[in-house]
Design an enzyme around this catalytic site. Structure first.
Site, PDB file in Angstrom:
ATOM      1  N   HIS A 184     -13.209  73.130  88.801  1.00 46.94           N
ATOM      2  CA  HIS A 184     -12.676  74.461  88.522  1.00 46.94           C
ATOM      3  C   HIS A 184     -13.893  75.326  88.209  1.00 46.94           C
ATOM      4  O   HIS A 184     -14.806  74.877  87.515  1.00 46.94           O
ATOM      5  CB  HIS A 184     -11.827  74.491  87.248  1.00 46.94           C
ATOM      6  CG  HIS A 184     -10.544  73.735  87.295  1.00 46.94           C
ATOM      7  ND1 HIS A 184     -10.363  72.544  86.672  1.00 46.94           N
ATOM      8  CD2 HIS A 184      -9.356  74.057  87.870  1.00 46.94           C
ATOM      9  CE1 HIS A 184      -9.116  72.136  86.857  1.00 46.94           C
ATOM     10  NE2 HIS A 184      -8.486  73.025  87.579  1.00 46.94           N
ATOM     11  N   GLU A 221      -1.318  72.079  95.658  1.00 42.07           N
ATOM     12  CA  GLU A 221      -1.069  70.839  94.909  1.00 42.07           C
ATOM     13  C   GLU A 221       0.277  70.976  94.200  1.00 42.07           C
ATOM     14  O   GLU A 221       0.400  71.661  93.184  1.00 42.07           O
ATOM     15  CB  GLU A 221      -2.199  70.624  93.894  1.00 42.07           C
ATOM     16  CG  GLU A 221      -2.047  69.349  93.108  1.00 42.07           C
ATOM     17  CD  GLU A 221      -3.178  69.157  92.105  1.00 42.07           C
ATOM     18  OE1 GLU A 221      -4.331  69.487  92.429  1.00 42.07           O
ATOM     19  OE2 GLU A 221      -2.896  68.671  90.994  1.00 42.07           O
ATOM     20  N   HIS A 229       2.072  63.990  89.531  1.00 43.53           N
ATOM     21  CA  HIS A 229       3.020  65.082  89.769  1.00 43.53           C
ATOM     22  C   HIS A 229       4.234  64.580  90.543  1.00 43.53           C
ATOM     23  O   HIS A 229       5.343  65.085  90.354  1.00 43.53           O
ATOM     24  CB  HIS A 229       2.346  66.221  90.521  1.00 43.53           C
ATOM     25  CG  HIS A 229       1.202  66.830  89.771  1.00 43.53           C
ATOM     26  ND1 HIS A 229       0.416  67.826  90.282  1.00 43.53           N
ATOM     27  CD2 HIS A 229       0.706  66.566  88.532  1.00 43.53           C
ATOM     28  CE1 HIS A 229      -0.511  68.168  89.387  1.00 43.53           C
ATOM     29  NE2 HIS A 229      -0.360  67.391  88.326  1.00 43.53           N
ATOM     30  N   ASP A 242     -15.002  75.227  84.615  1.00 43.49           N
ATOM     31  CA  ASP A 242     -15.545  73.958  84.090  1.00 43.49           C
ATOM     32  C   ASP A 242     -17.019  73.843  84.413  1.00 43.49           C
ATOM     33  O   ASP A 242     -17.765  73.151  83.722  1.00 43.49           O
ATOM     34  CB  ASP A 242     -14.830  72.754  84.692  1.00 43.49           C
ATOM     35  CG  ASP A 242     -13.365  72.801  84.419  1.00 43.49           C
ATOM     36  OD1 ASP A 242     -12.981  73.100  83.283  1.00 43.49           O
ATOM     37  OD2 ASP A 242     -12.595  72.556  85.365  1.00 43.49           O
ATOM     38  N   ASP A 302      -4.953  63.488  94.588  1.00 39.78           N
ATOM     39  CA  ASP A 302      -5.397  63.305  93.201  1.00 39.78           C
ATOM     40  C   ASP A 302      -4.811  61.973  92.755  1.00 39.78           C
ATOM     41  O   ASP A 302      -3.587  61.829  92.657  1.00 39.78           O
ATOM     42  CB  ASP A 302      -4.914  64.452  92.303  1.00 39.78           C
ATOM     43  CG  ASP A 302      -5.853  65.646  92.361  1.00 39.78           C
ATOM     44  OD1 ASP A 302      -6.775  65.645  93.199  1.00 39.78           O
ATOM     45  OD2 ASP A 302      -5.671  66.578  91.558  1.00 39.78           O
ATOM     46  N   ASP A 307      -2.159  61.986  83.320  1.00 41.32           N
ATOM     47  CA  ASP A 307      -3.441  61.942  84.034  1.00 41.32           C
ATOM     48  C   ASP A 307      -4.256  60.677  83.740  1.00 41.32           C
ATOM     49  O   ASP A 307      -5.439  60.743  83.379  1.00 41.32           O
ATOM     50  CB  ASP A 307      -4.287  63.192  83.720  1.00 41.32           C
ATOM     51  CG  ASP A 307      -3.769  64.428  84.435  1.00 41.32           C
ATOM     52  OD1 ASP A 307      -3.071  64.287  85.454  1.00 41.32           O
ATOM     53  OD2 ASP A 307      -4.079  65.543  83.976  1.00 41.32           O
TER      54      ASP A 307
HETATM   55  C1  XLS Z   1      -2.968  69.871  86.615  1.00 36.23           C
HETATM   56  C2  XLS Z   1      -3.587  69.782  87.917  1.00 36.23           C
HETATM   57  C3  XLS Z   1      -4.970  70.399  88.031  1.00 36.23           C
HETATM   58  C4  XLS Z   1      -5.340  70.604  89.460  1.00 36.23           C
HETATM   59  C5  XLS Z   1      -6.495  71.502  89.682  1.00 36.23           C
HETATM   60  O1  XLS Z   1      -1.958  69.260  86.323  1.00 36.23           O
HETATM   61  O2  XLS Z   1      -3.582  68.418  88.257  1.00 36.23           O
HETATM   62  O3  XLS Z   1      -5.893  69.615  87.355  1.00 36.23           O
HETATM   63  O4  XLS Z   1      -5.619  69.384  90.091  1.00 36.23           O
HETATM   64  O5  XLS Z   1      -6.314  72.752  89.125  1.00 36.23           O
HETATM   65 CA    CA Z   2      -4.469  67.412  89.955  1.00 35.02          CA
HETATM   66 CA    CA Z   3      -2.124  66.432  86.648  1.00 34.53          CA
END
Ligand code: XLS
Ligand code: CA
Ligand code: CA
Length: 440
Positions: free
Chosen positions: A100, A231, A270, A103, A295, A308
């Protein structure tokens, strides 16, 4: 430049019988599987936000891990993060990173200063990329954490916020191009709503599409040749997010004519939140020609939020890699660990243990998926199950030679269909997967 992890050397592949915790048991980067090395198949990426910035802070407590990288001043810390990130990636043989904008470098007084500081950091990253060969998988803009985005970015009721988000995304695309990024991600953190009592859903969706169109137009003009990704995520932080799941996003892309430039970035966690399996989301993307990137972090089926976690579920990883292989492998995408070690796993070594666990899990997944395809029992079963579509009335339907009248005639003549119903054999097939998994 100081070394941050002096006690840890480059992580070697030692094979499954090794008990060295700082070694790969299944990930052998140069081993060839089906004509490609594991490294080429898996395209592992480090997530800058979790790994370099995530210190374990949660709703109930402050951070537990020190992610200051020895610096207190923001610009010095951003630079130290770069050094530490490249050290981690080199030691773990990770070829890509995802970022990001904020970051890499935080917000300063105003946008102009923020952009200038980001440029200094991206200059430094380019230098490190040249030294190491490490690439950028994708970039994105953090259009959800600053209070200005409290009601969304592209979907904010404020046109000024939309304009600010557009300016931020323009710079994030420029930075992605500068770092040679192969993808640009839209994840709509706050692109959703809490209540319809205060929401103009139609305008918000139109505006989100407008923002994406502008991003594509600008990005292509600026020379970005990679993929734009959406995403999907159903909820968190907003109660209802517009990018709910892959099927919802496909409808959105097609409605607004965005399907040519966009692919999916599917996150395992997700999928869980949307009450789908990871494989389901990947299959929907693949069947529609929208498979892009992944991801790879897993969630916890017992929890209703985005945990996560580093992936350790081999079964899910195998079925994920099956979809990846069936999609023909990654082109611009890869496996990004959008993962954080648990709050209690707070030491520097935990960064390495958790990446090793995730990478070995996907290496196993790749090995198993390749075997599933090579073995053929699953694919042959599915082919055979649908064989009634290859000849006779099935073929006539597919060829457009039979409509309702012809099918009525056929059904009347044929009578009850019991003779062509066969067992779905679910338990047998699940046992086949176990058999393949545990014969490795
Ligand atoms: C959050 C998302 C985020 C995206 C990128 O839940 O996973 O990290 O991957 O903005
Ligand atoms: Ca993500
Ligand atoms: Ca996530």
């Amino acid at each position: 430049m100081s070394e941050f992890f002096r006690e840890i050397g480059k992580i070697p592949y030692k094979g499954k019988n090794s008990d060295d915790p700082l070694s790969f048991k299944y990930y052998d980067p140069d081993e060839v599987i089906g004509g490609k090395t594991m490294k080429e198949h898996l395209r592992f990426a480090l997530s800058w936000w979790h790994t370099m910035g995530g210190d374990g802070t949660d709703m109930f407590g402050v951070g537990t891990a020190d992610k200051s990288w020895g610096e207190t001043e923001p610009a010095a810390r951003a630079k130290a993060k770069v050094d530490a990130a490249f050290e981690i990636m080199q030691k773990l043989s990770i070829g890509y990173f995802c970022f990001h904008d904020r970051d890499l470098s935080p917000e300063y007084g105003d946008l102009a200063e923020t952009n200038a500081k980001l440029d200094e950091i991206s200059d430094y990253i380019v230098k490190k990329q040249k030294e190491t060969g490490i690439k950028c998988l994708w970039g994105t803009a953090k259009c959800f954490d600053h209070p200005r985005y409290m009601h969304g970015a592209g979907t904010s009721p404020s046109a000024d916020v939309f304009a600010f988000a557009a300016a931020q995304i323009k710079k994030a695309i420029d930075t992605t191009i500068k770092l040679g990024g192969q993808g640009y991600v839209f994840w709509g953190g706050r692109e959703g709503y809490e209540t319809l009592l205060n929401t103009n859903m139609g305008l918000e969706l139109d505006n989100m599409a407008r923002l994406m169109k502008m991003a594509v137009e600008y990005g292509r003009k600026a020379g970005f040749t990679g993929d734009f990704y959406i995403e999907p995520k159903p909820k968190e932080p907003t109660k209802h997010q517009y990018d709910f799941d892959t099927a919802t996003v496909l409808g959105f892309l097609r409605k607004y004519g965005l399907e040519k430039d966009f692919r999916m970035n599917i996150e395992a966690n997700h999928a869980t939140l949307a009450q789908h399996t990871f494989q389901h989301e990947l299959r929907v993307a693949r069947e529609n020609g929208f498979f892009g990137s992944i991801d790879a972090n897993q969630g916890d089926p017992l929890l209703g939020w985005d945990t996560d976690q580093f992936p350790t579920n081999v079964y899910d990883a195998a079925l994920c890699m099956y979809e990846v292989l069936k999609a023909g492998g990654f082109t611009n995408g890869g496996l990004n660990f959008d993962s954080k070690a648990r709050r209690g796993s707070f030491t520097p070594e935990d960064i390495f243990y958790s990446y090793i666990a995730g990478m070995d899990t996907f290496a196993l997944g790749l090995r198993i998926a390749f075997r599933i395809i090579e073995d053929g029992r699953i694919d042959n079963f599915v082919r055979e199950r649908y064989s009634s579509w290859e000849t006779g009335i099935g073929k006539d339907i597919i060829d457009g030679k039979a409509g309702f009248e012809e099918l009525e005639k056929y059904a009347l003549a044929k009578g009850e269909v019991t003779d062509s119903l066969t067992s779905g054999r679910q338990e047998l097939l699940e046992a086949v997967i176990n058999n393949i998994m545990f014969s490795l």
